[in-house]
Design a protein around this motif. Sequence first.
Motif: not given
Length: 184
Positions: A18-23, A47-51, A54-68
Amino acid sequence: MSQTDQPVFHLAGGLELRPWRADDAQVLVDSYLDPDVQQWNRPGGLSLDDARDRIARWEKRWWSEEAAIWAVAEPGRGSPVGLIGLADFDLDGANAELLYWLLPAGRGRGAMADAVVTVSRWALEDLGLHRLRITHSVANAASCRVAERAGFVLEGTMRSALLHSDGWHDEHLHAWVLGDSWPE
């Protein structure tokens, strides 16, 4: 990819992708402290903020078709026990590289080979990719077993191809090409 939500897949061993979630951020932070994840993936500290970023960036990369990138997780709202993803996307060139790791709670179940086959089938059959690859240190026997069990053919060894914490490692290159037979 950008036209649909990231799919959720159910694995034979009872886990799901499943997609990673902020929690999930604390699990991601903790995973980077695991000695095997550190050795084979070179993630460094997080760090927790970095994590969360990173999770938010993974979601953006899905929508920009750069990674899954998926969490390998206990079903429902369970915690992640690993990560699998497609990166180094070249949709025009129809290829990508698989990356993965498991925490101790996810190891020994055969889940990662199943996850690799599941993501590979999706990438080849639904996305229309032609070639997928896995690279790993020749010293990482567990990753080699996953690639082989998932039906990826060992194509060769790339000399001194990746810097790990203990120095430069030769890397195996495994590949799956559209038309190869799925493992049984």
